[in-house]
Motif scaffolding. Structure first.
Motif, PDB file in Angstrom:
ATOM      1  N   LYS A 184       0.846  -1.196   0.000  1.00 45.69           N
ATOM      2  CA  LYS A 184       0.000   0.000   0.000  1.00 45.69           C
ATOM      3  C   LYS A 184       0.879   1.243   0.000  1.00 45.69           C
ATOM      4  CE  LYS A 184      -4.068   0.082   2.390  1.00 45.69           C
ATOM      5  NZ  LYS A 184      -4.866   0.085   3.619  1.00 45.69           N
ATOM      6  N   THR A 185       0.448   2.229  -0.760  1.00 55.16           N
ATOM      7  CA  THR A 185       1.194   3.483  -0.747  1.00 55.16           C
ATOM      8  C   THR A 185       0.684   4.345   0.398  1.00 55.16           C
ATOM      9  OG1 THR A 185      -0.344   4.499  -2.290  1.00 55.16           O
ATOM     10  CG2 THR A 185       1.614   3.458  -3.225  1.00 55.16           C
ATOM     11  N   ARG A 186       1.591   5.099   0.958  1.00 63.55           N
ATOM     12  CA  ARG A 186       1.268   5.960   2.096  1.00 63.55           C
ATOM     13  C   ARG A 186       0.585   7.223   1.583  1.00 63.55           C
ATOM     14  NH1 ARG A 186       3.796  10.140   4.380  1.00 63.55           N
ATOM     15  NH2 ARG A 186       3.603  10.435   6.603  1.00 63.55           N
ATOM     16  N   ALA A 187      -0.467   7.630   2.280  1.00 63.02           N
ATOM     17  CA  ALA A 187      -1.169   8.865   1.915  1.00 63.02           C
ATOM     18  C   ALA A 187      -0.257  10.049   2.195  1.00 63.02           C
ATOM     19  CB  ALA A 187      -2.458   8.988   2.721  1.00 63.02           C
ATOM     20  N   PRO A 188      -0.370  11.112   1.403  1.00 66.62           N
ATOM     21  CA  PRO A 188       0.472  12.292   1.648  1.00 66.62           C
ATOM     22  C   PRO A 188       0.145  12.914   3.007  1.00 66.62           C
ATOM     23  CG  PRO A 188      -1.095  12.703  -0.138  1.00 66.62           C
ATOM     24  CD  PRO A 188      -1.246  11.283   0.256  1.00 66.62           C
ATOM     25  N   ASP A 189       1.118  13.622   3.558  1.00 69.11           N
ATOM     26  CA  ASP A 189       0.916  14.288   4.841  1.00 69.11           C
ATOM     27  C   ASP A 189      -0.254  15.255   4.750  1.00 69.11           C
ATOM     28  OD1 ASP A 189       3.034  12.947   5.972  1.00 69.11           O
ATOM     29  OD2 ASP A 189       4.462  14.583   5.642  1.00 69.11           O
ATOM     30  N   LEU A 190      -0.890  15.458   5.882  1.00 72.45           N
ATOM     31  CA  LEU A 190      -1.988  16.419   5.942  1.00 72.45           C
ATOM     32  C   LEU A 190      -1.419  17.823   6.077  1.00 72.45           C
ATOM     33  CD1 LEU A 190      -4.564  14.584   8.219  1.00 72.45           C
ATOM     34  CD2 LEU A 190      -4.897  15.317   5.873  1.00 72.45           C
ATOM     35  N   THR A 191      -1.598  18.608   5.045  1.00 70.04           N
ATOM     36  CA  THR A 191      -1.178  20.009   5.069  1.00 70.04           C
ATOM     37  C   THR A 191      -2.341  20.835   5.615  1.00 70.04           C
ATOM     38  OG1 THR A 191      -2.023  20.378   2.846  1.00 70.04           O
ATOM     39  CG2 THR A 191       0.295  19.696   3.039  1.00 70.04           C
ATOM     40  N   GLU A 192      -2.104  22.127   5.839  1.00 71.63           N
ATOM     41  CA  GLU A 192      -3.185  23.010   6.304  1.00 71.63           C
ATOM     42  C   GLU A 192      -4.342  22.992   5.302  1.00 71.63           C
ATOM     43  OE1 GLU A 192      -3.744  24.706   9.169  1.00 71.63           O
ATOM     44  OE2 GLU A 192      -1.973  23.652   9.907  1.00 71.63           O
ATOM     45  N   GLU A 193      -4.017  22.966   4.005  1.00 68.96           N
ATOM     46  CA  GLU A 193      -5.059  22.947   2.976  1.00 68.96           C
ATOM     47  C   GLU A 193      -5.882  21.665   3.044  1.00 68.96           C
ATOM     48  OE1 GLU A 193      -3.648  23.675  -0.993  1.00 68.96           O
ATOM     49  OE2 GLU A 193      -2.582  25.484  -0.370  1.00 68.96           O
ATOM     50  N   ARG A 194      -5.210  20.536   3.224  1.00 70.21           N
ATOM     51  CA  ARG A 194      -5.928  19.255   3.294  1.00 70.21           C
ATOM     52  C   ARG A 194      -6.765  19.166   4.562  1.00 70.21           C
ATOM     53  NH1 ARG A 194      -0.799  16.448   0.995  1.00 70.21           N
ATOM     54  NH2 ARG A 194      -1.324  16.392  -1.201  1.00 70.21           N
ATOM     55  N   ILE A 195      -6.249  19.714   5.663  1.00 64.58           N
ATOM     56  CA  ILE A 195      -7.019  19.735   6.910  1.00 64.58           C
ATOM     57  C   ILE A 195      -8.262  20.594   6.721  1.00 64.58           C
ATOM     58  CG2 ILE A 195      -7.005  20.567   9.297  1.00 64.58           C
ATOM     59  CD1 ILE A 195      -4.029  19.701   9.406  1.00 64.58           C
ATOM     60  N   LYS A 196      -8.120  21.727   6.018  1.00 60.16           N
ATOM     61  CA  LYS A 196      -9.261  22.607   5.769  1.00 60.16           C
ATOM     62  C   LYS A 196     -10.321  21.882   4.939  1.00 60.16           C
ATOM     63  CE  LYS A 196     -10.538  27.108   3.843  1.00 60.16           C
ATOM     64  NZ  LYS A 196     -11.853  26.630   3.500  1.00 60.16           N
ATOM     65  N   ALA A 234      -7.308  11.299  13.656  1.00 59.75           N
ATOM     66  CA  ALA A 234      -7.405  11.450  15.110  1.00 59.75           C
ATOM     67  C   ALA A 234      -6.154  12.117  15.688  1.00 59.75           C
ATOM     68  CB  ALA A 234      -7.648  10.102  15.759  1.00 59.75           C
ATOM     69  N   GLU A 235      -5.031  12.051  14.980  1.00 60.30           N
ATOM     70  CA  GLU A 235      -3.789  12.675  15.457  1.00 60.30           C
ATOM     71  C   GLU A 235      -3.832  14.201  15.344  1.00 60.30           C
ATOM     72  OE1 GLU A 235      -0.499  11.070  13.305  1.00 60.30           O
ATOM     73  OE2 GLU A 235      -0.741   9.074  14.169  1.00 60.30           O
ATOM     74  N   TYR A 236      -4.714  14.733  14.520  1.00 61.80           N
ATOM     75  CA  TYR A 236      -4.807  16.169  14.305  1.00 61.80           C
ATOM     76  C   TYR A 236      -5.969  16.721  15.133  1.00 61.80           C
ATOM     77  CZ  TYR A 236      -1.434  15.683  10.581  1.00 61.80           C
ATOM     78  OH  TYR A 236      -0.289  15.432   9.876  1.00 61.80           O
ATOM     79  N   ALA A 237      -5.635  17.568  16.113  1.00 59.58           N
ATOM     80  CA  ALA A 237      -6.645  18.088  17.040  1.00 59.58           C
ATOM     81  C   ALA A 237      -7.773  18.809  16.312  1.00 59.58           C
ATOM     82  CB  ALA A 237      -5.996  19.011  18.065  1.00 59.58           C
ATOM     83  N   GLU A 238      -7.432  19.569  15.253  1.00 60.52           N
ATOM     84  CA  GLU A 238      -8.469  20.304  14.540  1.00 60.52           C
ATOM     85  C   GLU A 238      -9.523  19.358  13.965  1.00 60.52           C
ATOM     86  OE1 GLU A 238      -4.562  22.347  13.014  1.00 60.52           O
ATOM     87  OE2 GLU A 238      -5.160  20.345  13.668  1.00 60.52           O
TER      88      GLU A 238
END
Length: 144
Positions: A3-15, A51-55
Motif C-alpha cells: 500500500k502506498t502511504r497517503a500524503p501528509d496532511l497540510t493546512e489545505e488538506r485539513i481545511k 485522530a492525530e490532528y486536534a483540529e
C-alpha cells in the motif's frame, strides 16, 4: 502489492476535511468521513491519521455531538436548485460558526489555564502582556 502511504496532511488538506465536516448532514462515522474525503481529494487516509490532528478530531467530535439524536433521514428538499444550494450553504455556514464558537471556548479555557499556571510560577499578567520586540528590518546586520 504494498500500500502506498497517503500524503501528509497540510493546512489545505485539513481545511478540506473540516469543510466536509461543516457541511455534513446525516449519519457520521469515521468510515463515512474517510469515504467522503477520499471522494473529494482522491486520497485515502486512516482514522488514526485524522485522530492525530486536534483540529480534525475536535471538529469530528463537535459535529457528532451536534448530529446526535437529530438525524431521522433526509429532510424534504426544495425543488428549486438555487434555493436548495442556498440552504445547504447556509447550513454549512451555521455549522462552521457553531464549531468555531466551541473551538474558541476551548481556547479561552486553555488561556485561563496557562495564565493561572504562569501566575503560580511568578509570571505576572503585565509580563505576559508586554509587547514583543520589534524586528530590526531597516538595518542590515554585517558580519565582521
Amino acid at each position: 502489492m504494498k500500500k502506498t502511504r497517503a500524503p501528509d496532511l497540510t493546512e489545505e488538506r485539513i481545511k478540506v476535511v473540516i469543510d466536509i465536516l461543516d457541511g455534513w448532514t446525516g449519519k457520521l462515522t469515521w468510515d463515512l468521513l474517510l469515504d467522503a474525503v477520499e471522494e473529494a481529494s482522491g486520497v485515502r487516509y486512516s482514522r488514526f491519521t485524522f485522530a492525530e490532528y486536534a483540529e480534525i478530531a475536535n471538529a469530528f467530535s463537535l459535529k457528532k455531538d451536534a448530529l446526535r439524536g437529530t438525524w431521522k433521514g433526509e429532510p424534504s428538499q426544495p425543488r428549486d436548485e438555487r434555493v436548495r444550494a442556498a440552504l445547504e450553504q447556509a447550513a454549512r455556514y451555521k455549522a462552521k460558526v457553531e464549531r468555531l464558537e466551541k473551538e474558541n471556548q476551548l481556547l479561552l479555557e486553555q488561556f485561563v489555564t496557562w495564565a493561572t499556571n504562569a501566575e503560580r510560577k511568578g509570571v505576572t499578567m503585565a509580563m505576559l502582556n508586554a509587547p514583543l520586540p520589534k524586528p530590526e528590518r531597516d538595518r542590515t546586520k554585517r558580519v565582521k
